[in-house]
Design an enzyme around this catalytic site. Structure first.
Site, PDB file in Angstrom:
ATOM      1  N   ASP A  12       0.857  -1.186   0.000  1.00 33.13           N
ATOM      2  CA  ASP A  12       0.000   0.000   0.000  1.00 33.13           C
ATOM      3  C   ASP A  12       0.892   1.235   0.000  1.00 33.13           C
ATOM      4  OD1 ASP A  12      -2.347   1.405  -0.053  1.00 33.13           O
ATOM      5  OD2 ASP A  12      -2.788   1.196   2.081  1.00 33.13           O
ATOM      6  N   HIS A 225     -21.249  17.545 -15.833  1.00 33.19           N
ATOM      7  CA  HIS A 225     -21.641  16.563 -16.846  1.00 33.19           C
ATOM      8  C   HIS A 225     -21.326  17.068 -18.250  1.00 33.19           C
ATOM      9  CE1 HIS A 225     -25.082  19.014 -18.071  1.00 33.19           C
ATOM     10  NE2 HIS A 225     -25.272  19.251 -16.765  1.00 33.19           N
ATOM     11  N   GLU A 301     -29.348  19.326  -9.899  1.00 31.66           N
ATOM     12  CA  GLU A 301     -29.356  20.730 -10.305  1.00 31.66           C
ATOM     13  C   GLU A 301     -30.568  21.444  -9.704  1.00 31.66           C
ATOM     14  OE1 GLU A 301     -27.342  23.375 -12.864  1.00 31.66           O
ATOM     15  OE2 GLU A 301     -28.087  23.441 -10.818  1.00 31.66           O
TER      16      GLU A 301
END
Length: 421
Positions: A12, A225, A301
């Site tokens: 990790d 978007h 929205e």
């Protein structure tokens, strides 16, 4: 022909700031009794999560090679980095210039046929995670990790006994003592490392002052978007009208964003507005990164009421007085029962607070809309509501806000569209 020795490597890496002060951890285990055969950890200065994770992988594979230089091995690498696992398995391309040499180095350590890769949840990678954090803690003190002072194996053994797995074949004390001997032997054989690159430049900053080490922030990558058919015409498109899909241009923009995030390799979680255009954008990125999409209703929205689908000029012509009042006050809602910007801010800030708690220390892609992104930026800056009208947000643009444990946010990026060029 001798039977290969079967081993497990868990590795990790982490970065407190991404990029920021970084370290890695790796452990070599016997899969039969989960006994610790070797541990490695190092503070590596300022780096990204992905660089640290690759460095952890390299350290784990080198530890195997050093432990069994003349013995054939079969190694199963277990990591919670989807990026490293998929790239080293050959299923994802390696495009980022920082990743290529690290992947090539890892591939040269052992024969390719002797190593397989497996993704595991973060909760199953606690030993390596603790080692990485010990290394970063040491770096914060201007030191390197001390294997003799490590408690990562002790804590993991205790967790296995109490909660997760069957205990090792011998008493826990014996397993811990054995691991300590291995660590001491490896430390004696390990060449001295360079002094850590510690200093004020590597300390996370809040405002103009030097902050204490607050750990990794919750970092939100805010992706608007892609385009819909309404976007080029600049029509009001909120949550109160239709639910348009991405246009062909919007799908291309989503694909470009997906490639950029895959190359960057920092996204650990994806959260989307429930509206279709955001979910389609989020799913394009998720499919590329191998992640799931969670939906957060608070990221939808604004409801623009009767203005939905209209241009600004059409609203001014039909509802001029209402538009003037709306532009003058964040408390005024659009005609026909839409949402005011004050109501949106309350909804978005509540979603923000939930997500900060849920994803503390994680880098999360939030796929949402113009008003929620502008609102998150405005709140991070402590700017007045009218600042919403003074920001430009292009389709498929990226903005970034980090939230530290002391409550201080940091705006790191606004309206980046370089991935679309």
């Amino acid at each position: 022909m001798p039977v290969p020795r079967r081993l497990v490597v868990e590795a990790d890496g982490g970065s407190r700031g991404n990029p920021g002060p970084a370290g890695y951890g790796a452990v070599v285990l016997d899969p039969l009794d989960t006994a610790t055969l070797a541990e490695a950890a190092e503070y590596i200065g300022v780096a990204t999560n992905n660089v640290a994770e690759y460095r952890g992988l390299i350290a784990g594979l080198k530890a195997v090679r050093d432990l069994f230089p003349d013995t054939p091995v079969q190694v199963r690498v277990r990591m919670d980095s989807k990026l490293v696992v998929e790239q080293m398995s050959g299923r994802w391309k390696i495009k980022h210039p920082d990743m290529k040499p690290l992947a090539e180095e890892a591939a040269r350590i052992l024969p390719a046929s002797s190593v397989t890769y497996e993704w595991i949840p973060r909760a199953e990678n606690k030993h390596a995670d603790r080692l990485a954090n010990e290394a970063m803690d040491a770096g914060g003190r201007g030191e390197q990790w001390d294997p003799g002072a490590s408690t990562a194996d002790v804590e993991t053994t205790r967790t296995r006994v109490l909660h997760e797995e069957q205990p090792p074949s011998g008493p826990p004390g014996d397993a811990v003592a054995g691991a300590a001997k291995v660590r001491a032997a490896l430390a004696a054989a390990r060449p001295a490392t360079a002094a850590p690159q510690a200093g004020p430049a590597e300390t996370p900053q809040v405002g103009w002052g030097t902050a204490p080490d607050l750990g990794a922030p919750a970092t939100f990558l805010l992706l608007r978007h892609g385009e819909t058919a309404l976007t080029p015409e600049k029509r009001f498109s909120g949550s109160g009208g239709g639910d348009p899909e991405l246009s062909a241009t919007g799908r291309r923009q989503a694909a470009c964003a997906a490639e950029a995030f895959a190359a960057r390799g920092t996204v650990q979680e994806i959260v989307s507005s429930p509206l279709r255009r955001c979910r389609e954008t989020a799913e394009a990125v998720a499919g590329r990164l191998g992640l799931e999409v969670r939906v957060e209703d608070g990221l939808r929205e604004t409801d623009f009421g009767l203005w939905e689908g209209l241009t600004f000029a059409e609203v001014r012509e039909r509802h001029g007085a209402d538009l003037t009042a709306w532009l003058a006050s964040p408390d005024v809602a659009p005609t026909g029962g839409g949402e005011s910007f004050a109501e949106v801010a309350e909804r978005v800030s509540a979603a923000r607070d939930r997500l900060i708690v849920r994803y503390a220390g994680r880098t999360v892609l939030l796929v949402t809309h113009v008003t929620p992104i502008k609102t998150l930026v405005r709140l991070a800056l402590g700017a007045p509501p009218e600042s919403l009208y003074r920001m430009e947000l292009s389709p498929a643009s990226v903005s970034t806000v980090a939230y530290y444990a002391d409550g201080n946010p940091s705006l790191r990026l606004l309206n980046d569209t370089s991935h679309l060029r």
